[in-house]
Design a protein around this motif. Structure first.
Motif, mmCIF file in Angstrom:
data_model
loop_
_atom_site.group_PDB
_atom_site.id
_atom_site.type_symbol
_atom_site.label_atom_id
_atom_site.label_comp_id
_atom_site.label_asym_id
_atom_site.label_seq_id
_atom_site.Cartn_x
_atom_site.Cartn_y
_atom_site.Cartn_z
ATOM 1 N N LYS A 60 0.868 -1.183 0.000
ATOM 2 C CA LYS A 60 0.000 0.000 0.000
ATOM 3 C C LYS A 60 0.896 1.222 0.000
ATOM 4 N N ASN A 61 1.103 1.810 -1.176
ATOM 5 C CA ASN A 61 1.840 3.068 -1.282
ATOM 6 C C ASN A 61 0.824 4.198 -1.252
ATOM 7 N N LEU A 62 0.883 4.980 -0.197
ATOM 8 C CA LEU A 62 -0.106 6.032 0.043
ATOM 9 C C LEU A 62 0.583 7.368 0.257
ATOM 10 N N PRO A 63 -0.165 8.471 0.095
ATOM 11 C CA PRO A 63 0.413 9.760 0.483
ATOM 12 C C PRO A 63 0.900 9.670 1.931
ATOM 13 N N SER A 64 1.973 10.366 2.232
ATOM 14 C CA SER A 64 2.629 10.243 3.535
ATOM 15 C C SER A 64 1.678 10.332 4.716
ATOM 16 N N LYS A 65 0.781 11.308 4.707
ATOM 17 C CA LYS A 65 -0.146 11.467 5.843
ATOM 18 C C LYS A 65 -1.075 10.269 5.969
ATOM 19 N N SER A 66 -1.537 9.730 4.851
ATOM 20 C CA SER A 66 -2.420 8.562 4.889
ATOM 21 C C SER A 66 -1.664 7.339 5.396
ATOM 22 N N ALA A 67 -0.437 7.156 4.924
ATOM 23 C CA ALA A 67 0.382 6.027 5.388
ATOM 24 C C ALA A 67 0.619 6.158 6.887
ATOM 25 N N TYR A 68 0.977 7.341 7.334
ATOM 26 C CA TYR A 68 1.224 7.566 8.757
ATOM 27 C C TYR A 68 -0.023 7.273 9.588
ATOM 28 N N ASN A 69 -1.190 7.727 9.121
ATOM 29 C CA ASN A 69 -2.428 7.493 9.868
ATOM 30 C C ASN A 69 -2.722 6.005 10.024
ATOM 31 N N LEU A 70 -2.500 5.224 8.964
ATOM 32 C CA LEU A 70 -2.693 3.774 9.070
ATOM 33 C C LEU A 70 -1.770 3.189 10.130
ATOM 34 N N VAL A 71 -0.515 3.568 10.044
ATOM 35 C CA VAL A 71 0.495 3.025 10.944
ATOM 36 C C VAL A 71 0.232 3.470 12.381
ATOM 37 N N ALA A 72 -0.072 4.737 12.579
ATOM 38 C CA ALA A 72 -0.324 5.258 13.921
ATOM 39 C C ALA A 72 -1.510 4.566 14.583
ATOM 40 N N ASN A 73 -2.436 4.070 13.759
ATOM 41 C CA ASN A 73 -3.603 3.367 14.285
ATOM 42 C C ASN A 73 -3.413 1.847 14.286
ATOM 43 N N GLY A 74 -2.194 1.399 14.033
ATOM 44 C CA GLY A 74 -1.883 -0.023 14.115
ATOM 45 C C GLY A 74 -2.418 -0.862 12.979
ATOM 46 N N LYS A 75 -2.756 -0.247 11.855
ATOM 47 C CA LYS A 75 -3.344 -0.980 10.732
ATOM 48 C C LYS A 75 -2.284 -1.285 9.677
ATOM 49 N N PHE A 76 -1.304 -2.110 10.069
ATOM 50 C CA PHE A 76 -0.215 -2.482 9.172
ATOM 51 C C PHE A 76 0.456 -3.736 9.701
ATOM 52 N N ASP A 77 1.128 -4.420 8.825
ATOM 53 C CA ASP A 77 1.979 -5.541 9.233
ATOM 54 C C ASP A 77 3.443 -5.142 9.122
ATOM 55 N N LEU A 78 3.768 -4.457 8.032
ATOM 56 C CA LEU A 78 5.120 -3.978 7.770
ATOM 57 C C LEU A 78 5.025 -2.513 7.379
ATOM 58 N N TYR A 79 6.009 -1.727 7.788
ATOM 59 C CA TYR A 79 5.995 -0.289 7.483
ATOM 60 C C TYR A 79 7.384 0.125 7.035
ATOM 61 N N LEU A 80 7.466 0.749 5.888
ATOM 62 C CA LEU A 80 8.728 1.248 5.359
ATOM 63 C C LEU A 80 8.880 2.704 5.778
ATOM 64 N N SER A 81 9.890 2.970 6.589
ATOM 65 C CA SER A 81 10.139 4.332 7.038
ATOM 66 C C SER A 81 11.636 4.520 7.216
ATOM 67 N N PHE A 82 12.033 5.700 7.608
ATOM 68 C CA PHE A 82 13.445 5.950 7.878
ATOM 69 C C PHE A 82 13.569 6.859 9.082
ATOM 70 N N TRP A 83 14.757 6.859 9.650
ATOM 71 C CA TRP A 83 15.031 7.683 10.825
ATOM 72 C C TRP A 83 16.387 8.336 10.621
ATOM 73 N N ILE A 84 16.465 9.593 10.909
ATOM 74 C CA ILE A 84 17.729 10.322 10.838
ATOM 75 C C ILE A 84 18.112 10.731 12.252
ATOM 76 N N ASN A 85 19.364 10.465 12.606
ATOM 77 C CA ASN A 85 19.840 10.816 13.951
ATOM 78 C C ASN A 85 19.588 12.287 14.268
ATOM 79 N N ASP A 86 19.167 12.524 15.498
ATOM 80 C CA ASP A 86 19.050 13.891 15.997
ATOM 81 C C ASP A 86 20.408 14.397 16.466
ATOM 82 N N TYR A 87 21.268 13.455 16.850
ATOM 83 C CA TYR A 87 22.595 13.781 17.362
ATOM 84 C C TYR A 87 23.491 12.569 17.111
ATOM 85 N N ALA A 88 24.783 12.770 17.165
ATOM 86 C CA ALA A 88 25.752 11.714 16.826
ATOM 87 C C ALA A 88 25.937 10.728 17.970
ATOM 88 N N ASP A 89 24.915 9.906 18.185
ATOM 89 C CA ASP A 89 24.977 8.881 19.218
ATOM 90 C C ASP A 89 24.020 7.771 18.790
#
Length: 134
Positions: A87-116
């Motif tokens: 399910k490739n959705l607009p970012s807000k729609s994808a986030y809403n599904l995930v935030a409500n637990g309606k997913f099995d797998l979620y493709l996302s990324f994380w960027i460090n806030d600080y070097a640790d």
């Protein structure tokens, strides 16, 4: 060098040895299709199932579409009985599904806030607001 850790290379070094944390934290085992197939079959047997269907949620950017299609292809070709629906959705729609637990797998990324490495590793904590799978 390829890193197989959850932490980005060059984010932090062990002050005593100077070893990059991503290198020091690499698991002993990484990519092993034969073992994955064996464990997959054991899991199916334990669940008394011959197939499993999972939904992969991702944004509708070109990059996420390409990566999610690649993941779908690799997972289905390597794990018999697995069907992955993307399910490739607009970012807000994808986030809403995930935030409500309606997913099995979620493709996302994380960027460090600080070097640790903790900046990345804390997202795996059950109570972290960015750990949608809990």
């Amino acid at each position: 060098m390829v890193h197989y850790t959850f932490s980005a290379p060059n984010a932090a070094k062990d002050p005593a040895s100077g070893t990059d944390f991503a290198t020091a934290a690499q698991p002993k085992e990484t990519y092993n299709v034969a073992k994955a197939k064996k464990l997959w079959q054991a899991g199916l047997k334990q669940l008394s199932k011959s197939k499993v269907e999972l939904t992969l949620v991702a944004s509708d950017t070109t990059t996420d579409k390409n990566v999610s299609e690649f993941l779908q292809s690799q997972l289905e070709s390597k794990l018999p009985g697995l069907k992955v629906t993307v399910k490739n959705l607009p970012s807000k729609s994808a986030y809403n599904l995930v935030a409500n637990g309606k997913f099995d797998l979620y493709l996302s990324f994380w960027i460090n806030d600080y070097a640790d490495p903790y900046s990345e590793l804390q997202t795996l904590e059950k109570t972290n607001s960015h750990n949608y799978g809990k």
